[in-house]
Design a protein around this motif. Structure first.
Motif, PDB file in Angstrom:
ATOM      1  N   UNK A 113      66.933  68.709  20.437  1.00 28.91           N
ATOM      2  CA  UNK A 113      65.568  68.936  19.945  1.00 28.91           C
ATOM      3  C   UNK A 113      65.489  69.834  18.723  1.00 28.91           C
ATOM      4  N   UNK A 114      66.388  70.797  18.588  1.00 33.10           N
ATOM      5  CA  UNK A 114      66.217  71.794  17.528  1.00 33.10           C
ATOM      6  C   UNK A 114      66.556  71.228  16.163  1.00 33.10           C
ATOM      7  N   UNK A 115      67.413  70.208  16.095  1.00 28.49           N
ATOM      8  CA  UNK A 115      67.595  69.544  14.802  1.00 28.49           C
ATOM      9  C   UNK A 115      66.252  69.013  14.299  1.00 28.49           C
ATOM     10  N   UNK A 116      65.491  68.368  15.173  1.00 28.01           N
ATOM     11  CA  UNK A 116      64.184  67.831  14.784  1.00 28.01           C
ATOM     12  C   UNK A 116      63.239  68.947  14.368  1.00 28.01           C
ATOM     13  N   UNK A 117      63.269  70.044  15.133  1.00 30.44           N
ATOM     14  CA  UNK A 117      62.385  71.173  14.829  1.00 30.44           C
ATOM     15  C   UNK A 117      62.717  71.745  13.463  1.00 30.44           C
ATOM     16  N   UNK A 118      63.994  71.982  13.219  1.00 32.94           N
ATOM     17  CA  UNK A 118      64.407  72.554  11.941  1.00 32.94           C
ATOM     18  C   UNK A 118      64.082  71.605  10.793  1.00 32.94           C
ATOM     19  N   UNK A 119      64.320  70.311  11.006  1.00 30.93           N
ATOM     20  CA  UNK A 119      64.047  69.333   9.958  1.00 30.93           C
ATOM     21  C   UNK A 119      62.566  69.314   9.599  1.00 30.93           C
ATOM     22  N   UNK A 120      61.698  69.474  10.607  1.00 25.87           N
ATOM     23  CA  UNK A 120      60.271  69.413  10.358  1.00 25.87           C
ATOM     24  C   UNK A 120      59.697  70.661   9.721  1.00 25.87           C
ATOM     25  N   UNK A 121      60.357  71.816   9.948  1.00 25.35           N
ATOM     26  CA  UNK A 121      59.702  73.055   9.528  1.00 25.35           C
ATOM     27  C   UNK A 121      60.480  73.910   8.533  1.00 25.35           C
ATOM     28  N   UNK A 122      61.767  73.683   8.329  1.00 27.92           N
ATOM     29  CA  UNK A 122      62.561  74.633   7.553  1.00 27.92           C
ATOM     30  C   UNK A 122      62.386  74.496   6.039  1.00 27.92           C
ATOM     31  N   UNK A 156      68.407  61.029   6.966  1.00 30.44           N
ATOM     32  CA  UNK A 156      69.359  60.029   6.494  1.00 30.44           C
ATOM     33  C   UNK A 156      70.783  60.421   6.821  1.00 30.44           C
ATOM     34  N   UNK A 157      71.091  61.705   6.678  1.00 34.54           N
ATOM     35  CA  UNK A 157      72.423  62.200   7.029  1.00 34.54           C
ATOM     36  C   UNK A 157      72.698  61.989   8.509  1.00 34.54           C
ATOM     37  N   UNK A 158      71.688  62.255   9.334  1.00 40.04           N
ATOM     38  CA  UNK A 158      71.820  62.073  10.778  1.00 40.04           C
ATOM     39  C   UNK A 158      72.186  60.624  11.112  1.00 40.04           C
ATOM     40  N   UNK A 159      71.454  59.670  10.549  1.00 43.74           N
ATOM     41  CA  UNK A 159      71.729  58.256  10.820  1.00 43.74           C
ATOM     42  C   UNK A 159      73.078  57.826  10.244  1.00 43.74           C
ATOM     43  N   UNK A 213      73.714  69.544   6.919  1.00 44.64           N
ATOM     44  CA  UNK A 213      74.869  69.937   7.736  1.00 44.64           C
ATOM     45  C   UNK A 213      74.480  70.036   9.209  1.00 44.64           C
ATOM     46  N   UNK A 214      73.288  70.562   9.498  1.00 43.22           N
ATOM     47  CA  UNK A 214      72.814  70.603  10.887  1.00 43.22           C
ATOM     48  C   UNK A 214      72.742  69.189  11.454  1.00 43.22           C
ATOM     49  N   UNK A 215      72.220  68.259  10.641  1.00 50.76           N
ATOM     50  CA  UNK A 215      72.139  66.854  11.065  1.00 50.76           C
ATOM     51  C   UNK A 215      73.526  66.291  11.350  1.00 50.76           C
ATOM     52  N   UNK A 216      74.487  66.573  10.467  1.00 48.15           N
ATOM     53  CA  UNK A 216      75.846  66.052  10.642  1.00 48.15           C
ATOM     54  C   UNK A 216      76.498  66.633  11.886  1.00 48.15           C
ATOM     55  N   UNK A 217      76.367  67.948  12.075  1.00 49.19           N
ATOM     56  CA  UNK A 217      76.986  68.575  13.243  1.00 49.19           C
ATOM     57  C   UNK A 217      76.383  68.048  14.544  1.00 49.19           C
ATOM     58  N   UNK A 218      75.103  67.703  14.526  1.00 45.58           N
ATOM     59  CA  UNK A 218      74.487  67.160  15.734  1.00 45.58           C
ATOM     60  C   UNK A 218      75.232  65.910  16.205  1.00 45.58           C
ATOM     61  N   UNK A 226      71.799  51.084  10.925  1.00 42.77           N
ATOM     62  CA  UNK A 226      71.726  50.817   9.486  1.00 42.77           C
ATOM     63  C   UNK A 226      70.263  50.791   9.037  1.00 42.77           C
ATOM     64  N   UNK A 227      69.431  50.084   9.803  1.00 40.15           N
ATOM     65  CA  UNK A 227      68.007  50.071   9.493  1.00 40.15           C
ATOM     66  C   UNK A 227      67.398  51.458   9.578  1.00 40.15           C
ATOM     67  N   UNK A 228      67.824  52.234  10.576  1.00 43.54           N
ATOM     68  CA  UNK A 228      67.323  53.597  10.715  1.00 43.54           C
ATOM     69  C   UNK A 228      67.644  54.453   9.503  1.00 43.54           C
ATOM     70  N   UNK A 229      68.847  54.285   8.966  1.00 48.30           N
ATOM     71  CA  UNK A 229      69.230  55.020   7.754  1.00 48.30           C
ATOM     72  C   UNK A 229      68.325  54.641   6.593  1.00 48.30           C
ATOM     73  N   UNK A 230      68.055  53.350   6.426  1.00 51.57           N
ATOM     74  CA  UNK A 230      67.181  52.897   5.335  1.00 51.57           C
ATOM     75  C   UNK A 230      65.779  53.490   5.500  1.00 51.57           C
TER      76      UNK A 230
END
Length: 479
Positions: free
Chosen positions: A399-408, A423-426, A280-285, A70-74
């Motif tokens: 790892x690639x979720x993080x990569x895509x999130x940082x650069x896409x 936020x979606x990931x958490x 969606x990438x975050x959710x699928x992860x 919960x804290x991570x989402x915030x």
């Protein structure tokens, strides 16, 4: 700023030194995700004793376990935009006190305020690692040369795994020395309290080391500090035409005006579709079962001959497969490409999930449900599938979720878009953790078939909607 293939055999000494600096700064930034893994495993070792000390029922213990998410989402929701306002480095520096708070006050929560104070400590710590895991990929993307950007951001997943491993070693050592996690270890403190205090080490390291890293050059350009941005670009990239690079960065914020969009603006802009793909990438992860796959891991290992008391050895075995997978992902991601890695790894994931689901469907049942001790061959199939899942996930979707999130995302929306994706990931992680026990109680086989379906959908979605970002400069994203 065109994409340029780099001949690594012709790199000058200055360029090699610049890459080493970028790598060092990336490693420091990923100490936040290291804490994420470390904290999660520490609580995993302490939660049974915490529940006993506070006399918690299963629901209350579950809330204590989920409070960090919960804290991570915030932290994730707010960190991206905060980093747009005050800088990536400054935001990462502010994470340290949140982590330190949980380490110190979580350990002494029995005398400071009890159960609800412990929950508050976990939420506060969660805000810290939520912010760190959100901002770190963007920071690394903004200081890394394009041709090694993927592997540097990929350090985030390796940091999480190493955090889990080191915490498991500490949990085992402290608990073994004390005679149990709820036994007194030293100075009148129980083993689980010392587990919390061990969080001081990565917390202090993160606070000290983030003070020495440079600010993101993209952020500096966005606030008109071009001269400083140029100096940092020279240190981490050794580009020859720095003026052209600065001009390209400034132009990427939109019509040569430095404008960074908030979350509401982003969702009403032309970038909405791109951000939804990131979410969606975050959710699928999370929906491919990265948490649920381990729910029955102890039972699977027992079915092939491990004792109930060998959880530490099981952790080491699984950690080896995790490290092999994430190392392979880091080495391959800049060569093979993000999209293909997601599809190849996703294929391994859904095959593994299909095997586990099939085993649980056809396995004999005892009084307490699935009983693989009656079918050791099926047990070996399931353990093999568990290891296959680890190789697939840690080399791709991890790892690639993080990569895509940082650069896409383009420069003008990166902060807000990272908050949405992280936020979606958490959020989905919290939902999966919350619902998984109920789903398993309904049908163990059924829940893994659900994960299997999401695994197949993740690969199909990637093939249809995800665009390759490997080798592109950040100023080309969104083109």
């Amino acid at each position: 700023m065109p994409t340029v293939a780099v001949d690594k055999s012709r790199l000058s000494l200055v360029q090699i030194q610049a890459r080493r600096r970028a790598t060092l700064f990336a490693l420091i930034a990923t100490l936040g995700p290291f804490f994420y893994g470390f904290e999660g495993m520490v609580l995993n070792g302490a939660i049974a004793a915490v529940g006993s000390d506070f006399k918690l029922g299963p629901v209350a213990a579950g809330v204590a376990g989920a409070a960090g998410i919960i804290g991570g989402f915030i932290g994730a929701i707010f960190a991206g935009r905060i980093s747009d306002k005050i800088g990536r480095k400054t935001t990462l520096m502010l994470v340290g006190p949140f982590l330190l708070f949980e380490a110190i006050f979580g350990a002494f929560s029995p005398v400071l305020g009890g159960y609800f104070f412990l929950i508050a400590c976990r939420v506060i710590g969660g805000i810290g690692f939520g912010a760190a895991t959100t901002v770190a990929p963007g920071y690394v993307a903004e200081i890394a040369p394009a041709d090694i950007r993927g592997r540097l951001i990929g350090f985030r997943q390796l940091a999480i795994i190493l955090g889990l491993l080191f915490a498991a070693i500490i949990n085992f050592s402290v608990s073994h020395a004390a005679g149990g996690s709820d036994a007194v270890a030293a100075l009148g403190l129980k083993a689980w309290q010392w587990m919390f205090l061990c969080l001081l080490i990565p917390s202090l390291a993160f606070m000290i080391l983030t003070a020495i890293i440079p600010e993101s050059p993209r952020y500096l350009v966005s606030v008109g500090r071009d001269a400083e941005a140029k100096e940092i670009l020279e240190k981490v990239s050794a580009e020859q035409d720095l003026d052209a690079s600065i001009d390209a960065i400034r132009a990427s914020f939109g019509a040569n005006e430095v404008v960074k969009m908030g979350i509401i603006q982003i969702m009403g802009s032309k970038w909405r579709g791109l951000v939804l793909v990131g979410a969606a990438i975050a959710a699928f992860q999370q929906l491919t079962g990265t948490n649920g796959i381990f729910f029955y891991s102890n039972m699977l290992f027992q079915a092939v001959g491990f004792s109930e008391n060998s959880s530490f050895q099981q952790t080491l075995i699984l950690s080896v497969f995790k490290i092999i997978g994430v190392t392979a992902g880091i080495l391959l991601v800049d060569r093979v490409g993000r999209k293909r890695m997601l599809m190849y790894g996703g294929g391994l994931i859904f095959v593994a999930l299909g095997i586990v689901a099939t085993v649980f469907t056809i396995a004999p049942h005892g009084e307490n449900g699935v009983d693989l001790t009656q079918a050791p061959v099926l047990g070996w199939f399931a353990v093999g599938a568990l290891c296959l899942f680890l190789l697939g996930f840690t080399s791709s979707w991890g790892p690639i979720f993080s990569i895509m999130m940082g650069e896409m995302f383009p420069n003008e929306i990166r902060g807000g878009a990272m908050s949405i994706a992280s936020g979606t990931d958490f959020l989905v992680n919290f939902i999966v953790v919350l619902l998984f026990p109920f789903l398993v109680n309904w049908s163990p086989a059924g829940v893994y078939w659900i994960f299997f379906v999401f695994g197949v959908l993740a690969v199909i979605f990637t093939g249809l909607f995800v665009k390759e970002t490997a080798g592109k400069s950040l100023e080309e994203m969104g083109d």
